[in-house]
Design a protein around this motif. Structure first.
Motif, PDB file in Angstrom:
ATOM      1  N   GLU A 125      40.422  28.853  32.436  1.00 37.58           N
ATOM      2  CA  GLU A 125      40.431  30.230  31.792  1.00 37.58           C
ATOM      3  C   GLU A 125      39.805  30.951  33.046  1.00 37.58           C
ATOM      4  OE1 GLU A 125      38.269  30.635  28.218  1.00 37.58           O
ATOM      5  OE2 GLU A 125      39.290  28.901  27.514  1.00 37.58           O
ATOM      6  N   PRO A 126      40.723  31.361  34.047  1.00 35.89           N
ATOM      7  CA  PRO A 126      40.224  32.215  35.200  1.00 35.89           C
ATOM      8  C   PRO A 126      40.243  33.682  34.649  1.00 35.89           C
ATOM      9  CG  PRO A 126      42.787  31.677  35.300  1.00 35.89           C
ATOM     10  CD  PRO A 126      42.049  30.707  34.156  1.00 35.89           C
ATOM     11  N   GLU A 127      39.015  34.235  35.120  1.00 37.36           N
ATOM     12  CA  GLU A 127      38.977  35.666  34.612  1.00 37.36           C
ATOM     13  C   GLU A 127      37.861  36.291  35.626  1.00 37.36           C
ATOM     14  OE1 GLU A 127      35.667  37.336  31.462  1.00 37.36           O
ATOM     15  OE2 GLU A 127      37.662  36.504  30.387  1.00 37.36           O
ATOM     16  N   GLY A 128      38.202  37.412  36.434  1.00 37.45           N
ATOM     17  CA  GLY A 128      37.071  38.027  37.314  1.00 37.45           C
ATOM     18  C   GLY A 128      37.229  37.358  38.597  1.00 37.45           C
ATOM     19  N   GLY A 129      38.035  36.414  38.815  1.00 37.98           N
ATOM     20  CA  GLY A 129      37.952  35.669  40.055  1.00 37.98           C
ATOM     21  C   GLY A 129      37.099  34.465  40.201  1.00 37.98           C
ATOM     22  N   THR A 130      36.984  33.960  38.884  1.00 38.62           N
ATOM     23  CA  THR A 130      36.222  32.799  38.528  1.00 38.62           C
ATOM     24  C   THR A 130      36.725  32.005  37.355  1.00 38.62           C
ATOM     25  OG1 THR A 130      34.424  33.736  37.317  1.00 38.62           O
ATOM     26  CG2 THR A 130      33.952  33.582  39.475  1.00 38.62           C
ATOM     27  N   TYR A 131      36.664  30.934  37.401  1.00 39.99           N
ATOM     28  CA  TYR A 131      36.799  29.857  35.941  1.00 39.99           C
ATOM     29  C   TYR A 131      35.885  29.884  35.024  1.00 39.99           C
ATOM     30  CZ  TYR A 131      41.042  28.322  38.370  1.00 39.99           C
ATOM     31  OH  TYR A 131      42.167  28.239  39.091  1.00 39.99           O
ATOM     32  N   ARG A 132      36.180  30.403  33.963  1.00 46.14           N
ATOM     33  CA  ARG A 132      35.021  30.418  32.841  1.00 46.14           C
ATOM     34  C   ARG A 132      34.517  29.104  32.540  1.00 46.14           C
ATOM     35  NH1 ARG A 132      35.172  33.873  28.418  1.00 46.14           N
ATOM     36  NH2 ARG A 132      36.225  32.281  27.352  1.00 46.14           N
TER      37      ARG A 132
END
Length: 180
Positions: free
Chosen positions: A144-151
């Motif tokens: 779940e990548p989001e905003g440059g990180t994995y959630r």
């Protein structure tokens, strides 16, 4: 170092040297030992058995990071068969469902994998980053990548059956890792 300088240096490097460009810095990927290769082969076989329409492309050069200035060679890039046909040395990650990295015996390289490469893969929107960490005897499924990180980033001990989420949708048997 600029991307152009990296590409010039990388083109002149001997085939036995694997260079990467992460966070604006040159990195040398350590040579793989036999256990590393055995681990990659175990994941490759399981992926292909469960999802025969996909290939785990080893050593594939990928363009990553938010500005697409990063250049990394994933231990494995899981994508539909034929995804990289006609590509040059470096491919944009469109179509890549998962990347695989296996730590080496080099602590500096391992730290790059755990942070810079992970963040580069997330910034590129690669849905799943599978990290097999031989220092910790764990398999971590970043998703779940989001905003440059994995959630999400659950870690599992060697020996567990690990569900790799969609779009990969396979179950990895990590028992073969216990002897590595």
């Amino acid at each position: 170092m600029t991307l152009d300088e990296f590409e010039t240096l990388e083109h002149g490097a001997p085939e036995t040297v694997t260079l990467e460009f992460i966070g604006g810095r040159l990195a040398v990927k350590p040579a793989r030992d036999g256990d590393h290769g055995t681990i990659v082969m175990s994941v490759l076989r399981q992926c292909m058995e469960q999802r025969p329409e996909l290939g785990l492309y080893t050593g594939r050069g990928l363009v990553v990071e938010p500005d697409r200035a990063g250049r990394v060679r994933a231990d494995g890039a899981l994508a539909p068969l034929g995804t990289f046909a006609g590509h040059g040395e470096w491919s944009h990650p469109a179509g890549v469902l998962m990347v695989l990295e296996v730590t080496s015996r080099d602590p500096v390289a391992n730290q790059r994998i755990r942070s810079q490469k992970r963040d580069g893969y997330a910034a590129a929107g690669i849905p799943v980053f599978l990290l097999i960490d031989r220092d910790q005897d764990t398999l971590t499924v970043h998703s779940e990548p989001e905003g440059g990180t994995y959630r999400l980033d659950p870690a599992f001990p060697y020996g567990a059956a690990v569900e790799v989420p969609a779009p990969v949708g396979i179950t990895l048997d990590t028992r073969p890792l216990t002897s590595r």
